[in-house]
Design an enzyme around this catalytic site. Structure first.
Site, PDB file in Angstrom:
ATOM      1  N   GLU A  46       0.841  -1.189   0.000  1.00 42.50           N
ATOM      2  CA  GLU A  46       0.000   0.000   0.000  1.00 42.50           C
ATOM      3  C   GLU A  46       0.881   1.247   0.000  1.00 42.50           C
ATOM      4  O   GLU A  46       0.602   2.218  -0.705  1.00 42.50           O
ATOM      5  CB  GLU A  46      -0.930  -0.019   1.225  1.00 42.50           C
ATOM      6  CG  GLU A  46      -1.771   1.237   1.423  1.00 42.50           C
ATOM      7  CD  GLU A  46      -2.770   1.494   0.293  1.00 42.50           C
ATOM      8  OE1 GLU A  46      -2.913   0.627  -0.585  1.00 42.50           O
ATOM      9  OE2 GLU A  46      -3.378   2.576   0.287  1.00 42.50           O
ATOM     10  N   ASP A  48       3.835   1.407  -1.268  1.00 43.23           N
ATOM     11  CA  ASP A  48       4.389   1.484  -2.623  1.00 43.23           C
ATOM     12  C   ASP A  48       3.383   2.086  -3.609  1.00 43.23           C
ATOM     13  O   ASP A  48       3.743   2.854  -4.488  1.00 43.23           O
ATOM     14  CB  ASP A  48       4.819   0.089  -3.097  1.00 43.23           C
ATOM     15  CG  ASP A  48       5.955  -0.466  -2.245  1.00 43.23           C
ATOM     16  OD1 ASP A  48       6.611   0.331  -1.529  1.00 43.23           O
ATOM     17  OD2 ASP A  48       6.178  -1.689  -2.280  1.00 43.23           O
ATOM     18  N   LEU A  94      33.600   6.412  23.308  1.00 46.50           N
ATOM     19  CA  LEU A  94      33.094   5.854  24.557  1.00 46.50           C
ATOM     20  C   LEU A  94      34.175   4.993  25.177  1.00 46.50           C
ATOM     21  O   LEU A  94      34.820   4.218  24.467  1.00 46.50           O
ATOM     22  CB  LEU A  94      31.907   4.943  24.258  1.00 46.50           C
ATOM     23  CG  LEU A  94      30.536   5.568  24.070  1.00 46.50           C
ATOM     24  CD1 LEU A  94      29.545   4.499  23.642  1.00 46.50           C
ATOM     25  CD2 LEU A  94      30.073   6.211  25.371  1.00 46.50           C
ATOM     26  N   LYS A 131      23.915  -0.807  22.787  1.00 39.68           N
ATOM     27  CA  LYS A 131      25.056  -0.357  21.990  1.00 39.68           C
ATOM     28  C   LYS A 131      24.937  -1.030  20.626  1.00 39.68           C
ATOM     29  O   LYS A 131      25.261  -2.203  20.445  1.00 39.68           O
ATOM     30  CB  LYS A 131      26.372  -0.735  22.662  1.00 39.68           C
ATOM     31  CG  LYS A 131      27.570  -0.175  21.909  1.00 39.68           C
ATOM     32  CD  LYS A 131      28.864  -0.314  22.680  1.00 39.68           C
ATOM     33  CE  LYS A 131      29.982   0.440  21.978  1.00 39.68           C
ATOM     34  NZ  LYS A 131      30.167   0.027  20.577  1.00 39.68           N
ATOM     35  N   ARG A 152      31.077   9.528  11.443  1.00 42.42           N
ATOM     36  CA  ARG A 152      31.841   9.991  12.588  1.00 42.42           C
ATOM     37  C   ARG A 152      33.302  10.222  12.202  1.00 42.42           C
ATOM     38  O   ARG A 152      33.948  11.141  12.708  1.00 42.42           O
ATOM     39  CB  ARG A 152      31.751   8.966  13.720  1.00 42.42           C
ATOM     40  CG  ARG A 152      32.601   9.327  14.918  1.00 42.42           C
ATOM     41  CD  ARG A 152      32.372   8.366  16.062  1.00 42.42           C
ATOM     42  NE  ARG A 152      33.197   8.732  17.202  1.00 42.42           N
ATOM     43  CZ  ARG A 152      34.453   8.363  17.359  1.00 42.42           C
ATOM     44  NH1 ARG A 152      35.035   7.610  16.461  1.00 42.42           N
ATOM     45  NH2 ARG A 152      35.131   8.740  18.420  1.00 42.42           N
ATOM     46  N   LYS A 332      30.521  -3.912  27.242  1.00 40.99           N
ATOM     47  CA  LYS A 332      30.498  -4.763  26.050  1.00 40.99           C
ATOM     48  C   LYS A 332      30.207  -6.221  26.391  1.00 40.99           C
ATOM     49  O   LYS A 332      30.607  -6.724  27.438  1.00 40.99           O
ATOM     50  CB  LYS A 332      31.860  -4.687  25.347  1.00 40.99           C
ATOM     51  CG  LYS A 332      32.294  -3.266  25.010  1.00 40.99           C
ATOM     52  CD  LYS A 332      32.093  -2.949  23.576  1.00 40.99           C
ATOM     53  CE  LYS A 332      33.189  -3.547  22.762  1.00 40.99           C
ATOM     54  NZ  LYS A 332      33.555  -2.735  21.607  1.00 40.99           N
ATOM     55  N   CYS A 429      35.445 -44.880   7.285  1.00 39.64           N
ATOM     56  CA  CYS A 429      35.174 -46.256   6.858  1.00 39.64           C
ATOM     57  C   CYS A 429      35.809 -46.594   5.515  1.00 39.64           C
ATOM     58  O   CYS A 429      35.754 -47.739   5.079  1.00 39.64           O
ATOM     59  CB  CYS A 429      33.669 -46.504   6.800  1.00 39.64           C
ATOM     60  SG  CYS A 429      32.858 -45.666   5.436  1.00 39.64           S
TER      61      CYS A 429
HETATM   62  O1  D41 Z   1      24.753   2.469  20.295  1.00 41.34           O
HETATM   63  C1  D41 Z   1      25.858   2.979  20.223  1.00 41.34           C
HETATM   64  N1  D41 Z   1      26.780   2.441  19.450  1.00 41.34           N
HETATM   65  C2  D41 Z   1      26.154   4.228  20.996  1.00 41.34           C
HETATM   66  C3  D41 Z   1      27.308   4.912  20.693  1.00 41.34           C
HETATM   67  C4  D41 Z   1      25.288   4.715  21.991  1.00 41.34           C
HETATM   68  N2  D41 Z   1      24.146   4.064  22.300  1.00 41.34           N
HETATM   69  N3  D41 Z   1      25.590   5.840  22.651  1.00 41.34           N
HETATM   70  C5  D41 Z   1      26.707   6.540  22.372  1.00 41.34           C
HETATM   71  N4  D41 Z   1      26.945   7.673  23.043  1.00 41.34           N
HETATM   72  C6  D41 Z   1      28.035   8.382  22.807  1.00 41.34           C
HETATM   73  C7  D41 Z   1      28.245   9.639  23.579  1.00 41.34           C
HETATM   74  C8  D41 Z   1      27.931   9.442  25.032  1.00 41.34           C
HETATM   75  C9  D41 Z   1      29.657  10.108  23.439  1.00 41.34           C
HETATM   76  C10 D41 Z   1      27.314  10.673  23.014  1.00 41.34           C
HETATM   77  C11 D41 Z   1      27.615   6.093  21.370  1.00 41.34           C
HETATM   78  C12 D41 Z   1      28.763   6.897  21.142  1.00 41.34           C
HETATM   79  N5  D41 Z   1      28.935   8.022  21.866  1.00 41.34           N
HETATM   80  C13 D41 Z   1      29.784   6.572  20.161  1.00 41.34           C
HETATM   81  N6  D41 Z   1      29.616   5.930  19.038  1.00 41.34           N
HETATM   82  C14 D41 Z   1      30.793   5.837  18.402  1.00 41.34           C
HETATM   83  C15 D41 Z   1      31.714   6.437  19.160  1.00 41.34           C
HETATM   84  C16 D41 Z   1      31.079   6.921  20.246  1.00 41.34           C
END
Ligand code: D41
Length: 714
Positions: A46, A48, A94, A131, A152, A332, A429
């Site tokens: 729809e 589209d 980060l 993240k 970035r 992480k 075998c």
């Molecule tokens: O989800 C992400 N990859 C992510 C990256 C996130 N959820 N928050 C982020 N917040 C920051 C700050 C706090 C510096 C604004 C980030 C990144 N930085 C980031 N991504 C790549 C480098 C830094």
């Protein structure tokens, strides 16, 4: 504005200007519902259709074209490479934490720093978010209009990807008006990523076109975003989630990070719903564990979670160290991919003789365990990835999935690297290895003469979903075969206490337990029995279809091709496989012997698909956690009424039953417009009288269950 959303009556054909405005609003509304609210209003087709109508209208009346029309997302190719953009405010990096201790220390540092100036009253409040494993970008909006998108890069300057960013439907070309005029300038930072489903579709297209496939969604997203020709980016489905801010002029930010995310969402920017405001280190670690458990059901890759001190005032107090804010940290997950070297490649023989090349690796810690072997799937895959002995490779171990070699790094290949040669005969075998022209899998032709196949066949026979012999495992299967105690599954039922007590690590007590378990396993169901035989192409679902259709074993044994093809979901490939299996006198003997040694089940009348017409013959997919039913129980209820439970959602799926934390399957259902039920909806459907037909509404709102078909406007 509101009345513009109603399709005007056909009698009053509006002038093109009005129709174009209506179409643009309508398309924007659908994109917003889809990408920001995560609640599509109409099927893709729809959208589209409306899109094409606007395109046609604009072609006929070029004066109607506006820069932020959804038809104007794809611009001209960029000449001479992507330009450099200097970020007005640098994009920070980060810092990372891996262990609980790192996070506890982070929280402690935050508390120490903050309490230097003011007395802290209790734990610090954080905003916890995902993240995303994508690409960080910055979007610049001037007076609400998207004017620039930049990668970035190194944080100070990146590449100008405006033309490509404009093709991403998740990114609004214009912000929704908030109270008051839009900010003079607003830089939104976030991540561009690709969903698993879109990645799989892209790679399928690449394969069909003979083009290079992408290694993972992150690389696919990066490759797509950095195209010189935005027409190519436009063919790739990219997503975007906002999580930060750069320059802001002519408006003031809310007071906290979480309030800013809400503000973004109101402005029409996609913000991930998986976020929480939590307190102290304990709150952070709870969030980490929650997301770690739900990670597999997300429709995209994440590589951890991110914690940010929620109050902007406190963020300012904390400040930065070099390029990373002191107020935020990434927590992480253990890496799922790692580099190691291939020491050797040999082959493994599976239950059906399938020969799988396996890489023997220098031990490497990945996905939380040390890995020394990884599958290369088959020879074609191995050649496609060009993996050689001596190569440095990327190994991936995601969740409980068998580790696999993802790719090789030819630039690190040593001079003495060797290519793998597929053996001509089975290493176990000695029988010939064959690969039919049109198949990718090579097989050992030894059948049950091959001890590797015997071991696997026994394991398959005894597994939980087949005859379910408790305590029967790999070590046992190996010993029984190596000592020639068992040739076929039927021999299991002739084992004596003396036979078992002689095995390694088998005390008399455990030998007796095993004998009891074998004895007990004789009582089974026809479906389990058929599945346990290990007929190629006959999985659990097909075994159930066969059992339901024929009701008894003799019917299956006597079936010819036509009779088999009459079974639901049995096509020529499955039928031939069954016929080939049964044509082998040896297999018939094993089946007879199994009956002789007492394997039995209740034989039923064949079930006609008429029990409950809303369920019989329908395909269900269960996903997420249901409030009261286990998934197995729900499946049994569906099957008892002639329905079928499938593992993945396709156009043939009739219903998706979704519980808590339903992930990509629910998403797919929405994409395809498949009816979604919750548990109450399923139970109501199961309780329906026979004779309810397809075209009657299955459930009305307020009848005890809920159902939402995404074509309904919810
Ligand atoms: O989800 C992400 N990859 C992510 C990256 C996130 N959820 N928050 C982020 N917040 C920051 C700050 C706090 C510096 C604004 C980030 C990144 N930085 C980031 N991504 C790549 C480098 C830094």
């Amino acid at each position: 504005m509101a009345d513009l959303f109603d399709d005007p009556p056909p009698s009053a054909v509006p002038p093109p200007v009005q129709r174009a405005a209506w179409l643009r609003d309508e398309l924007a509304r659908h994109s917003h519902a889809y990408f920001v609210l995560d609640a599509p209003l109409v099927p893709d087709a729809e959208y589209d259709r409306l899109f094409r109508e606007l395109q046609d209208l604009e072609a006929a009346h070029p004066e109607l074209i506006l820069a932020d029309s959804p038809t104007q997302r794809v611009g001209a190719p960029v000449q001479g490479g992507l330009a450099t953009v200097v970020h007005a405010l640098p994009m920070l990096s980060l810092s990372n934490g891996f262990e609980d201790g790192d996070i506890i220390a982070f929280d402690q540092r935050v508390m120490d720093t903050l309490s230097r100036d003011v007395a802290l009253d209790g734990p610090v409040e954080y905003c916890a978010e995902l993240k995303f494993d994508g690409l960080a970008i910055s979007l610049r909006y001037e007076r609400g209009q998207l004017v620039q998108g930049a990668t970035r890069g190194d944080g100070s300057s990146g590449e100008d990807v405006t033309a490509n960013v404009r093709t991403i439907r998740a990114i609004p070309l214009q912000l929704r008006s908030l109270a008051g005029p839009p900010p003079e300038v607003l830089e939104v930072r976030g991540e561009v990523l690709m969903y698993h489903a879109d990645f799989a579709a892209l790679n399928a297209r690449q394969r069909a076109a003979g083009a290079r496939e992408f290694v993972n969604p992150r690389n696919a997203a990066a490759g797509s975003l950095r195209q010189l020709d935005p027409a190519i980016t436009a063919q790739r489905v990219l997503r975007f989630f906002a999580y930060g801010v750069g320059i802001i002029e002519g408006a003031s930010l809310p007071l906290s990070h979480s309030a800013m995310l809400d503000w973004f969402r109101q402005a029409g920017l996609p913000v991930c719903a998986e976020r929480a405001v939590v307190s102290g280190a304990e709150g952070l670690l709870d969030f980490y564990r929650l997301i770690g458990a739900a990670r597999r059901s997300l429709p995209y890759d994440i590589d951890g979670v991110v914690y940010k001190v929620n109050s902007f005032a406190r963020q300012r107090e904390l400040g930065f160290v070099s390029r990373a804010p002191r107020f935020a940290i990434a927590h992480k997950f253990p890496a799922e991919e790692a580099l190691t070297t291939v020491l050797d490649i040999d082959v493994q023989v599976g239950r059906t003789g399938a020969i799988t090349p396996v890489a023997r690796l220098a031990p490497v810690f990945v996905g939380g365990v040390t890995v020394t072997n990884a599958t290369l799937h088959n020879e074609a895959e191995l050649r496609r990835k060009d993996v050689r002995i001596g190569d440095t490779v990327t190994v991936r171990r995601a969740g409980d999935v068998i580790p696999e070699v993802v790719s090789s790094l030819p630039e690190r290949r040593p001079a003495d690297a060797r290519e793998f040669v597929m053996p001509a005969s089975c290493p176990v075998c000695g029988s010939a290895i064959e690969r039919p022209e049109d198949e990718v899998i090579a097989r050992c032709t030894g059948g049950l003469f091959c001890s590797a196949q015997r071991k696997q066949a026994l394991l398959h026979f005894a597994q939980r979903r087949a005859l379910d012999i408790e305590g029967f495992g790999e070590k046992l299967s190996d010993q029984l075969v190596e000592r020639n105690l068992v040739q076929t599954p039927a021999d299991l039922f002739c084992l004596t206490l003396a036979d078992l007590a002689g095995l390694e690590r088998m005390a008399e007590k455990s030998a007796q337990n095993l004998l009891d378990a074998i004895h007990q396993a004789r009582a089974t169901t026809l479906a389990r029995f058929l599945y346990s035989l290990g007929i190629r192409q006959v999985g659990e679902a097909t075994a159930k279809d066969l059992a339901r259709h024929f009701g008894g074993l003799d019917g299956v044994l006597a079936a010819d091709e036509a009779a088999l093809l009459a079974v639901r979901d049995v096509g020529p490939v499955v039928a031939h496989s069954i016929l080939r299996f049964l044509a082998e006198p040896h297999n018939r003997t094993v089946i007879e012997r199994l009956r002789e040694v007492g394997v039995h089940w209740a034989e039923n009348q064949p079930v006609r698909a008429s029990g409950n017409a809303s369920v019989a013959g329908k395909t269900f997919v269960l996903t997420g956690t249901l409030p009261t039913l286990t998934r197995d129980h729900a499946r049994e209820l569906i099957e008892a009424q002639g329905g079928k439970a499938a593992g993945s959602v396709s156009r043939k799926t009739d219903f998706v039953v979704a519980g808590d934390e339903a992930g990509s399957k629910l998403e797919r259902a929405r994409e395809l417009g498949v009816t979604v039920l919750d548990e109450a909806g399923l139970l109501a459907l199961l309780a329906m009288p026979a004779g309810t037909t397809d075209d009657q509404p299955v459930l009305q709102p307020g009848e005890g269950g809920t159902m939402n078909q995404n074509t309904d406007q919810t």
